[in-house]
Design an enzyme around this catalytic site. Structure first.
Site, PDB file in Angstrom:
ATOM      1  N   ASP A   1      -2.022 -18.302   3.503  1.00 62.95           N
ATOM      2  CA  ASP A   1      -2.995 -19.226   2.894  1.00 62.95           C
ATOM      3  C   ASP A   1      -3.525 -20.199   3.950  1.00 62.95           C
ATOM      4  O   ASP A   1      -4.725 -20.443   4.050  1.00 62.95           O
ATOM      5  CB  ASP A   1      -2.399 -19.951   1.677  1.00 62.95           C
ATOM      6  CG  ASP A   1      -0.996 -20.505   1.913  1.00 62.95           C
ATOM      7  OD1 ASP A   1      -0.389 -20.214   2.966  1.00 62.95           O
ATOM      8  OD2 ASP A   1      -0.504 -21.238   1.027  1.00 62.95           O
TER       9      ASP A   1
ATOM     10  N   TYR B   1       0.818  -1.214   0.000  1.00 64.21           N
ATOM     11  CA  TYR B   1       0.000   0.000   0.000  1.00 64.21           C
ATOM     12  C   TYR B   1       0.859   1.275   0.000  1.00 64.21           C
ATOM     13  O   TYR B   1       0.317   2.370  -0.056  1.00 64.21           O
ATOM     14  CB  TYR B   1      -0.902   0.030   1.238  1.00 64.21           C
ATOM     15  CG  TYR B   1      -2.154  -0.799   1.118  1.00 64.21           C
ATOM     16  CD1 TYR B   1      -2.096  -2.175   0.976  1.00 64.21           C
ATOM     17  CD2 TYR B   1      -3.419  -0.209   1.149  1.00 64.21           C
ATOM     18  CE1 TYR B   1      -3.244  -2.942   0.873  1.00 64.21           C
ATOM     19  CE2 TYR B   1      -4.573  -0.959   1.048  1.00 64.21           C
ATOM     20  CZ  TYR B   1      -4.479  -2.328   0.915  1.00 64.21           C
ATOM     21  OH  TYR B   1      -5.617  -3.071   0.813  1.00 64.21           O
TER      22      TYR B   1
ATOM     23  N   LYS C   1       3.961 -14.795   4.566  1.00 66.69           N
ATOM     24  CA  LYS C   1       4.179 -15.795   3.513  1.00 66.69           C
ATOM     25  C   LYS C   1       5.693 -15.917   3.374  1.00 66.69           C
ATOM     26  O   LYS C   1       6.284 -15.586   2.344  1.00 66.69           O
ATOM     27  CB  LYS C   1       3.488 -15.322   2.219  1.00 66.69           C
ATOM     28  CG  LYS C   1       3.511 -16.307   1.076  1.00 66.69           C
ATOM     29  CD  LYS C   1       2.563 -17.478   1.272  1.00 66.69           C
ATOM     30  CE  LYS C   1       2.728 -18.455   0.112  1.00 66.69           C
ATOM     31  NZ  LYS C   1       1.931 -19.691   0.297  1.00 66.69           N
TER      32      LYS C   1
ATOM     33  N   ASP D   1      -5.693  -6.738   4.876  1.00 72.16           N
ATOM     34  CA  ASP D   1      -6.900  -6.315   4.163  1.00 72.16           C
ATOM     35  C   ASP D   1      -7.732  -7.536   3.795  1.00 72.16           C
ATOM     36  O   ASP D   1      -8.948  -7.566   3.996  1.00 72.16           O
ATOM     37  CB  ASP D   1      -6.500  -5.545   2.899  1.00 72.16           C
ATOM     38  CG  ASP D   1      -7.721  -5.099   2.102  1.00 72.16           C
ATOM     39  OD1 ASP D   1      -8.654  -4.554   2.726  1.00 72.16           O
ATOM     40  OD2 ASP D   1      -7.745  -5.317   0.876  1.00 72.16           O
TER      41      ASP D   1
ATOM     42  N   ASP E   1     -11.539  -9.268   5.712  1.00 75.65           N
ATOM     43  CA  ASP E   1     -12.829  -9.504   5.051  1.00 75.65           C
ATOM     44  C   ASP E   1     -13.296 -10.933   5.308  1.00 75.65           C
ATOM     45  O   ASP E   1     -14.492 -11.181   5.515  1.00 75.65           O
ATOM     46  CB  ASP E   1     -12.740  -9.245   3.539  1.00 75.65           C
ATOM     47  CG  ASP E   1     -13.153  -7.816   3.169  1.00 75.65           C
ATOM     48  OD1 ASP E   1     -12.959  -6.906   4.003  1.00 75.65           O
ATOM     49  OD2 ASP E   1     -13.682  -7.609   2.050  1.00 75.65           O
TER      50      ASP E   1
HETATM   51  C1  IPM Z   1     -10.308  -1.419   3.899  1.00 77.31           C
HETATM   52  C2  IPM Z   1     -10.584  -1.051   2.479  1.00 77.31           C
HETATM   53  C3  IPM Z   1      -9.471  -0.135   1.992  1.00 77.31           C
HETATM   54  C4  IPM Z   1      -8.164  -0.902   2.072  1.00 77.31           C
HETATM   55  C5  IPM Z   1      -9.640   0.444   0.579  1.00 77.31           C
HETATM   56  C6  IPM Z   1     -10.995   1.073   0.387  1.00 77.31           C
HETATM   57  C7  IPM Z   1      -8.541   1.413   0.267  1.00 77.31           C
HETATM   58  O1  IPM Z   1     -10.708  -2.192   1.687  1.00 77.31           O
HETATM   59  O2  IPM Z   1     -10.253  -0.497   4.734  1.00 77.31           O
HETATM   60  O3  IPM Z   1     -10.156  -2.599   4.202  1.00 77.31           O
HETATM   61  O4  IPM Z   1      -7.809  -1.651   1.151  1.00 77.31           O
HETATM   62  O5  IPM Z   1      -7.489  -0.766   3.087  1.00 77.31           O
HETATM   63 MN    MN Z   2     -10.601  -4.030   2.838  1.00 78.81          MN
END
Ligand code: IPM
Ligand code: MN
Length: 363
Positions: A238, A156, A206, A262, A266
């Site tokens: 993984d 990032y 990794k 990130d 999720d």
């Molecule tokens: C998060 C989001 C952000 C990230 C994006 C929107 C830049 O997915 O906060 O997890 O990748 O960090």
């Molecule tokens: Mn995200």
């Protein structure tokens, strides 16, 4: 473009103890469902503020797709300078299909994370009572971990570029930046959190393929764990995805780099009831500026304006915000309110959530 909309809380000069504690909080509603969910979060904060004897002065800043499309501005320096002096930032979500990918993500979110030195992204992942996770065969108690994601480096950081544009030799590179100091401060934060919880930290990386960054992360984690006398596990990313589904009880505090964090947050959100319930804090643990709190979900333009947005993630993010401000009791009350509503089956609309939470926090 600042509006000081209102001051809420225990501003009663007759209160015992003199002047109440006061915080100035920037409200960045953003786009899509951002304004809808943060309006609920703000009301909840105002309600607990009254009960716990502090005052919040909210300052609203219009940043995001709407401002960009009208003015071309993403994050004016003057706004950034004001934000640097504020106590905390509560962000809804930014983004719209009309804005090209990257403009707001890099220009606003990542710039704020970098400029305000928000080097820890804290994402608690907990299956709360009454919530159905994506996998149901494990006891809910096994799904209660915290992911500490490095928030300013890795892939990032913005290193890389495109050359030979428009030719068959066009090349695109993205480089992962990992500094010893950047890794260490993140791992130290995770280690101190692990000490306050079970004492167990898992490094997710990794190292078998990303040998350069991997060995840096591993060496730092080993050193910090030995120094702090905490138990350190290691898991390839993984395998971590597999274990988060098949055996989540093995995790308590996870520390990982920016992109891995990130992705696995999720997955953690899906396992704990979805993005609507997921909170996050972008922390500046050195307190050289404000920390920023935001639900993990995006602006969800498809459901914006339908009244269906779930504000729980935003409210839980506001609870995360109150804690480092020194209002731990109010934070706990806000989280408990969300838990109570969830345990009773949740609510089916933003308004129903708002009503149920308001009833809880004013009880
Ligand atoms: C998060 C989001 C952000 C990230 C994006 C929107 C830049 O997915 O906060 O997890 O990748 O960090
Ligand atoms: Mn995200």
């Amino acid at each position: 473009m600042t509006t000081e909309d209102h001051v809420a809380g225990a501003g009663d000069p007759d209160l015992p103890g003199g002047r109440p504690r006061a915080y100035t909080i920037a409200h960045l509603p953003g786009d899509g469902i951002g304004p809808e969910v943060t309006a609920v979060a703000r009301d909840c904060v105002d309600a607990v503020a009254v009960r716990h004897g502090f005052v919040v002065e909210w300052r609203t800043y219009t940043l995001g797709a709407e401002r960009y499309l009208v003015t071309g501005e993403v994050l004016p320096d003057a706004v950034l300078d004001e934000l640097r002096k504020i106590d905390a930032v509560l962000l809804g979500a930014v983004g719209s299909p009309e804005v090209p990918p990257g403009v707001l993500e890099r220009g606003l979110l990542l710039r704020l994370r970098a400029e305000l030195d928000l080097y820890v992204n804290l994402r608690p992942s907990k299956l709360r009572p009454g919530v159905a996770g994506a996998v149901t065969r494990h006891p809910a108690a096994d799904l209660d971990f915290v992911i500490v994601r490095e928030n300013t480096e890795g892939l990032y950081a913005g290193a890389g570029g495109t050359v030979h544009r428009g030719s068959p030799f066009k090349s695109a590179t993205e480089e992962s930046l990992n500094t010893r100091a950047g890794v260490e401060r993140c791992v130290r934060h995770a280690a101190s959190l692990a000490k306050k919880r079970s004492g167990k930290l898992t490094l997710v990386h990794k190292t078998n393929v990303l040998v350069n960054a991997g060995s840096l992360w591993k060496r730092v984690a080993d050193e910090v764990a030995a120094e702090q006398s905490i138990q350190l596990d290691y898991c390839h990313v993984d395998a971590a995805c597999l274990y988060m589904v098949s055996d989540p009880g093995r995790f308590d505090v996870i520390v990982t780099d920016n992109l891995f964090g990130d992705i696995i947050t999720d997955l953690a959100a899906a396992l704990t009831g979805g993005l609507g319930l997921s909170a996050s804090g972008n922390l500046n643990p050195n307190r050289t500026g404000p920390s920023m709190f935001e639900p993990v979900h995006g602006s969800a333009p498809d459901i914006a304006g339908t009244g269906k947005a779930n504000p729980a993630g935003a409210v839980l993010s506001a609870a995360l915000m109150l804690d480092p401000l020194g209002e731990a009791a109010a934070a706990a009350e806000l989280e408990a309110a969300v838990d109570t509503v969830l345990a009773a089956g949740g609510a089916s609309s933003t308004e129903a959530w708002s009503d149920a939470l308001t009833a809880e926090v004013s009880r």
